[in-house]
Each structure stands twice: as C-alpha cells, then as structure tokens.
Design a protein around this motif. Structure first.
Motif, PDB file in Angstrom:
ATOM      1  N   GLU A 148      -0.092  -1.163  -4.546  1.00  0.00           N
ATOM      2  CA  GLU A 148       1.417  -0.734  -4.514  1.00  0.00           C
ATOM      3  C   GLU A 148       1.604  -0.027  -3.096  1.00  0.00           C
ATOM      4  N   GLY A 149       2.655  -0.401  -2.422  1.00  0.00           N
ATOM      5  CA  GLY A 149       3.058   0.353  -1.348  1.00  0.00           C
ATOM      6  C   GLY A 149       4.027   1.425  -1.664  1.00  0.00           C
ATOM      7  N   ARG A 150       4.541   2.461  -0.706  1.00  0.00           N
ATOM      8  CA  ARG A 150       5.322   3.429  -0.981  1.00  0.00           C
ATOM      9  C   ARG A 150       6.524   3.017  -1.563  1.00  0.00           C
ATOM     10  N   ASP A 151       7.112   2.236  -1.018  1.00  0.00           N
ATOM     11  CA  ASP A 151       8.643   1.895  -1.861  1.00  0.00           C
ATOM     12  C   ASP A 151       8.469   1.522  -2.871  1.00  0.00           C
ATOM     13  N   GLY A 152       7.428   0.508  -3.469  1.00  0.00           N
ATOM     14  CA  GLY A 152       7.092   0.069  -4.760  1.00  0.00           C
ATOM     15  C   GLY A 152       7.069   1.253  -5.752  1.00  0.00           C
ATOM     16  N   PHE A 153       6.150   2.157  -5.155  1.00  0.00           N
ATOM     17  CA  PHE A 153       5.532   3.275  -5.957  1.00  0.00           C
ATOM     18  C   PHE A 153       7.009   4.094  -6.392  1.00  0.00           C
ATOM     19  N   LEU A 154       7.829   4.440  -5.270  1.00  0.00           N
ATOM     20  CA  LEU A 154       8.994   5.411  -5.640  1.00  0.00           C
ATOM     21  C   LEU A 154       9.848   4.474  -6.480  1.00  0.00           C
ATOM     22  N   GLY A 155       9.873   3.265  -6.481  1.00  0.00           N
ATOM     23  CA  GLY A 155      10.869   2.530  -7.537  1.00  0.00           C
ATOM     24  C   GLY A 155      10.276   2.532  -8.853  1.00  0.00           C
TER      25      GLY A 155
END
Length: 155
Positions: free
Chosen positions: A64-71
C-alpha cells in the motif's frame, strides 16, 4: 590520545542526535495511528515519509502507498474512534527502526466481519521502518489481528 577520545565522543553524540530525528519521524507514524482523523497528523505523516513510501504487511506483493494508507486511516477513525497505538519499545540500528507497540480499540461496527458487540481488543504489533535521508521509505508490519478478532468474538 585525549584528542582521539574527544573526536570519538563528538561522533557518538552527533550520531545519537541523527538517530533521535529518525525516532521522532517514526513516532509521528504512531501519533497518526492513535488519531487517524487529525489533518495535522496526516500532514506530519506526509512530511516524514517519502512520496513512494510503502506499507508492507503481507506476502501478496500488493503493498500500500501513502495515499491508500491515509484512506485506510480515515476508515479506521470512523470504525474505531478510540484507537490508540502505544509504542512500548523503539530500537534503531542504522537505517532501520524497530517498534513493538500495543493497539487497543473498541470498534463501533464489524471489524473484518466480526461484530464485537461493544467489546474491545488489545493486541501486540511489530513494525520495522526503513529510513533514507531522514524519511521513512518503507514500513514492514505485523499485527495480531487474529487475536483481536478472538477478543471481539468473546472467545
């Protein structure tokens, strides 16, 4: 001889200072986990991670990347408003910071398909954060979600 000792002492002090910054960056990760709806902590997380940061949590090859993690953190904030991620131990070796932590929460709805009916969980987690140039570039993590589901199911 005294000069060499002074140089070694100065080097150790400088290295310790550099590592302290790495540990502060890693602590930001746990601050966000404990308050995932905080826009300020989300911004701090972005600041301490590289743009191509990866969350590696299984062997699927689908990191998972940063944006997915923040989501995902936004989802956790709604499902577990009392989520706390308490760092128990933090150890640094070179560019790697290993953390043993404890996650606790009381989900307001089903977690991974298990409705805890108001029950809480308390689990151990282990993470290894890889840093480069003062930024977290990768986080390997293991959480005892099976233990959480067992606690939520009342077994």
């Amino acid at each position: 001889m005294k000069r060499n000792l002074a140089l070694v002492t100065a080097f150790v002090a400088l290295a310790g200072t550099a590592f302290a910054g790495d540990k502060e960056s890693v602590q930001t990760f746990y601050d966000l986990l404990s308050d995932p709806s905080s826009k300020q902590l989300q911004a701090a997380f972005v600041e301490v991670t590289s743009p191509d940061w990866e969350s590696v949590g299984d062997y699927s090859g689908e990191n998972e990347g940063r944006d997915g993690f923040l989501g995902q953190m936004g989802f956790f904030a709604k499902l577990m408003p009392d989520l706390k991620w308490d760092v128990q131990t933090m150890y640094q070796d070179g560019n790697f910071v290993t953390v043993r932590s404890r996650a606790t929460a009381t989900p307001t709805g089903p977690l991974f398909g298990v409705d805890g009916e108001g029950r809480s969980f308390d689990i151990m987690t282990i993470d290894v954060h890889e840093l480069e140039d003062g930024k977290i570039i990768r986080t390997y993590h293991v959480e005892d979600w099976a233990g959480a589901l067992q606690q939520l199911s009342g077994r």
